[in-house]
Enzyme design. Sequence first.
Site, PDB file in Angstrom:
ATOM      1  N   GLU A   1      18.611 -10.182  17.910  1.00 26.16           N
ATOM      2  CA  GLU A   1      18.332  -8.891  18.804  1.00 26.16           C
ATOM      3  C   GLU A   1      16.814  -8.207  18.605  1.00 26.16           C
ATOM      4  O   GLU A   1      16.114  -7.875  19.534  1.00 26.16           O
ATOM      5  CB  GLU A   1      19.394  -7.881  18.869  1.00 26.16           C
ATOM      6  CG  GLU A   1      20.851  -8.287  19.158  1.00 26.16           C
ATOM      7  CD  GLU A   1      21.491  -9.085  18.134  1.00 26.16           C
ATOM      8  OE1 GLU A   1      20.905  -9.547  17.144  1.00 26.16           O
ATOM      9  OE2 GLU A   1      22.695  -8.992  18.094  1.00 26.16           O
TER      10      GLU A   1
ATOM     11  N   CYS B   1      22.078  -4.048  14.664  1.00 27.87           N
ATOM     12  CA  CYS B   1      21.591  -4.245  15.824  1.00 27.87           C
ATOM     13  C   CYS B   1      22.049  -3.475  17.059  1.00 27.87           C
ATOM     14  O   CYS B   1      21.259  -3.268  18.078  1.00 27.87           O
ATOM     15  CB  CYS B   1      21.784  -5.952  16.300  1.00 27.87           C
ATOM     16  SG  CYS B   1      20.713  -6.979  15.074  1.00 27.87           S
TER      17      CYS B   1
ATOM     18  N   THR C   1      32.730 -50.168  12.058  1.00 21.96           N
ATOM     19  CA  THR C   1      31.574 -49.462  11.552  1.00 21.96           C
ATOM     20  C   THR C   1      30.453 -50.371  10.901  1.00 21.96           C
ATOM     21  O   THR C   1      29.559 -50.030  10.329  1.00 21.96           O
ATOM     22  CB  THR C   1      32.041 -48.225  10.551  1.00 21.96           C
ATOM     23  OG1 THR C   1      32.759 -48.488   9.538  1.00 21.96           O
ATOM     24  CG2 THR C   1      32.567 -47.191  11.576  1.00 21.96           C
ATOM     25  N   ALA C   2      31.350 -51.593  10.368  1.00 19.75           N
ATOM     26  CA  ALA C   2      30.611 -52.558   9.739  1.00 19.75           C
ATOM     27  C   ALA C   2      31.276 -53.973   9.969  1.00 19.75           C
ATOM     28  O   ALA C   2      32.159 -53.887  10.244  1.00 19.75           O
ATOM     29  CB  ALA C   2      30.741 -52.264   8.088  1.00 19.75           C
TER      30      ALA C   2
ATOM     31  N   SER D   1      25.904 -53.173   8.074  1.00 15.10           N
ATOM     32  CA  SER D   1      26.196 -51.911   9.021  1.00 15.10           C
ATOM     33  C   SER D   1      25.001 -51.212   9.309  1.00 15.10           C
ATOM     34  O   SER D   1      25.043 -50.390  10.168  1.00 15.10           O
ATOM     35  CB  SER D   1      27.019 -51.061   8.235  1.00 15.10           C
ATOM     36  OG  SER D   1      26.380 -50.670   7.039  1.00 15.10           O
TER      37      SER D   1
ATOM     38  N   GLU E   1      29.291 -38.062   6.250  1.00 20.21           N
ATOM     39  CA  GLU E   1      28.512 -39.439   6.750  1.00 20.21           C
ATOM     40  C   GLU E   1      29.243 -40.441   6.405  1.00 20.21           C
ATOM     41  O   GLU E   1      28.523 -41.652   6.586  1.00 20.21           O
ATOM     42  CB  GLU E   1      27.065 -39.405   6.637  1.00 20.21           C
ATOM     43  CG  GLU E   1      26.204 -38.313   7.515  1.00 20.21           C
ATOM     44  CD  GLU E   1      24.744 -38.875   7.545  1.00 20.21           C
ATOM     45  OE1 GLU E   1      24.426 -40.251   7.629  1.00 20.21           O
ATOM     46  OE2 GLU E   1      23.974 -38.238   8.073  1.00 20.21           O
TER      47      GLU E   1
ATOM     48  N   ALA F   1      34.797 -44.947   4.696  1.00 18.15           N
ATOM     49  CA  ALA F   1      35.837 -44.894   5.481  1.00 18.15           C
ATOM     50  C   ALA F   1      36.717 -44.114   4.531  1.00 18.15           C
ATOM     51  O   ALA F   1      37.755 -43.254   5.040  1.00 18.15           O
ATOM     52  CB  ALA F   1      36.424 -46.304   5.724  1.00 18.15           C
TER      53      ALA F   1
HETATM   54  C1  AOF Z   1      23.420  -9.900  14.666  1.00 11.90           C
HETATM   55  N1  AOF Z   1      22.492 -10.715  15.181  1.00 11.90           N
HETATM   56  O1  AOF Z   1      21.126 -12.509  14.896  1.00 11.90           O
HETATM   57  C2  AOF Z   1      22.965 -12.377  13.468  1.00 11.90           C
HETATM   58  C3  AOF Z   1      24.174 -11.488  13.046  1.00 11.90           C
HETATM   59  O2  AOF Z   1      22.926  -9.364   5.832  1.00 11.90           O
HETATM   60  P1  AOF Z   1      22.642  -9.359   7.186  1.00 11.90           P
HETATM   61  O3  AOF Z   1      22.139  -7.851   7.582  1.00 11.90           O
HETATM   62  O4  AOF Z   1      21.465 -10.255   7.766  1.00 11.90           O
HETATM   63  O5  AOF Z   1      23.930  -9.584   8.351  1.00 11.90           O
HETATM   64  C4  AOF Z   1      24.670 -10.753   8.294  1.00 11.90           C
HETATM   65  C5  AOF Z   1      25.670 -10.723   9.115  1.00 11.90           C
HETATM   66  O6  AOF Z   1      25.251 -10.256  10.583  1.00 11.90           O
HETATM   67  C6  AOF Z   1      26.251 -12.164   9.573  1.00 11.90           C
HETATM   68  O7  AOF Z   1      27.370 -12.055   8.563  1.00 11.90           O
HETATM   69  C7  AOF Z   1      27.030 -11.751  10.810  1.00 11.90           C
HETATM   70  O8  AOF Z   1      28.267 -11.310  10.905  1.00 11.90           O
HETATM   71  C8  AOF Z   1      25.828 -10.844  11.516  1.00 11.90           C
HETATM   72  N2  AOF Z   1      24.993 -11.808  11.937  1.00 11.90           N
HETATM   73  N3  AOF Z   1      24.342 -10.482  13.605  1.00 11.90           N
HETATM   74  O9  AOF Z   1      23.816  -8.929  15.232  1.00 11.90           O
HETATM   75  C9  AOF Z   1      22.023 -12.010  14.565  1.00 11.90           C
HETATM   76  N4  AOF Z   1      22.662 -13.575  12.651  1.00 11.90           N
HETATM   77 ZN    ZN Z   2      22.537  -7.854  13.800  1.00 15.69          ZN
END
Ligand code: AOF
Ligand code: ZN
Length: 344
Positions: free
Chosen positions: A60, A92, A168-169, A175, A274, A277
Site C-alpha cells: 500500500e 498501512c 516419472t522415469a 528421467s 521436487e 517418489a
Molecule cells: C500489508 N501490506 O504489503 C504486507 C502486509 O513487520 P511488518 O511491519 O513488515 O509487518 C509484517 C506483517 O504485515 C505480515 O506478517 C502480514 O501480516 C502483514 N503483511 N500487510 O498491509 C503488505 N506484506
Molecule cells: Zn501494511
Amino acid sequence: MAGATDATTVAAALFQAMQAGAAVRGTTSPNPPVGAVILSATGAVVGRGATQPVGSAHAEVMALRAAGEKARGGTAVVTLEPCAHWGRTGPCAAALIDAGITRVFYLHADPTPEAGGGAQALAAAGVEVGQISAPDGIEDAVLPWCRAVKLQRPHVTLKFAQTLDGFTAAADGTSQWITGPKARERVHADRARRDAIIIGTGTALADNPSLTARYGDGSLREHQPRRVVIGSRDLQSAGEKTSHLQQLGFEQYDSIEHALKELYASGARDVLVEGGAGLAQSFIEAGAVDALEAYISPILLGEGRGILAHAVAHTLADAPRFTTVRSTTLGPDVLVEYEARSEC
Ligand code: AOF
Ligand code: ZN
C-alpha cells in the site's frame, strides 16, 4: 460497490494488484507478496505497488507513493487486508487514511493476530471497506502465505514431470528429458519464486542436482531458494557426494516434520518438493501436500517408475483427490496445477 462500471473497474484493479504481488513472489518471506493498486476519485489507475523485502515498505505504501496527491478521494484495491499494526513498518490502514483514500477493497483477510484488524480500523475512520473475491484461474500469490500462517508450517507444492501414462522415469531409470525446454524454463522460474526446494536423499545421491534457479543460458537467477535434503538415509556415509552437497549449501533434515518446523521458524512460507517418489509418498501420507504441479509430456512408456513409491489407495473411493486450478501449455508439454485444500 456502486454501479456495474465501478465493479468492473475494481475487478480490473484487483487483477493488476494480483499481478504486482505475483511479480515479487519469492522475495518477501516471511512477509506475504502483496500487491496494491490505487484508483483516483475518477477511477483511473494512479499507483501500483508490491511488498518490498522484509523490513521495508508494504504494498500500500509503495502504491500510495506512486499515486501522490492523486490518491485523495480514491480507492485502494489490495490482495491482503491492510495491516493495522506497528511491526517492522508502520500501519498501512493509517497510511491509507492519511492519504485521503475513501474506499478499500481487499482479497484476503490478514490471518495474523498482530497485523489483523485493518478493515475495522479503516471502517472506524469512515472509510468504506469490502472484501472481494478473485475469478478462478488467476495466480493468487498470497494464498500459500495465508495457508502457511494458518497451518504454522510452510505451504507445500509437490512438483513432478510425467509421461502421458503417469511415469516419472523409464524402467532403466532415465528421467532427465521427459519434458521440453519451455517446461524446464518454467521450472526454473518457479524455483526462483519459492523459499526452499526440497528433495529426498535418494534423489540427492542419484542425480546430484544443483537445484539452482537458472536462466536458459545457464546463468543464475537473482533469487535463489534455500536447498533442502530430507531423508533418513545417512548422507555422511555416502562420502564424497555428501560433502559436495554440503559444500553447495544444502540444508539437511532427518524428517519432514523437522524440516517443515525448522523452515517455518526460519521464515520459509512457500516451498517446493521436487522428488523423488519416496519423499513424495511420505509428504502425501503426512497430509503435507497443499498443491501439485504436474508437467505432462506427450510420451508413453508403458512401464517405468511412478510419481509415488507405492499405493496410497487400493480403491478409488479412498484415493486422495485434488481440485484442478489451472493448465498452461508449454510447447509440447502441459503444466496442470492442482490444490488439495480450497480454504486459505
Ligand atoms: C500489508 N501490506 O504489503 C504486507 C502486509 O513487520 P511488518 O511491519 O513488515 O509487518 C509484517 C506483517 O504485515 C505480515 O506478517 C502480514 O501480516 C502483514 N503483511 N500487510 O498491509 C503488505 N506484506
Ligand atoms: Zn501494511
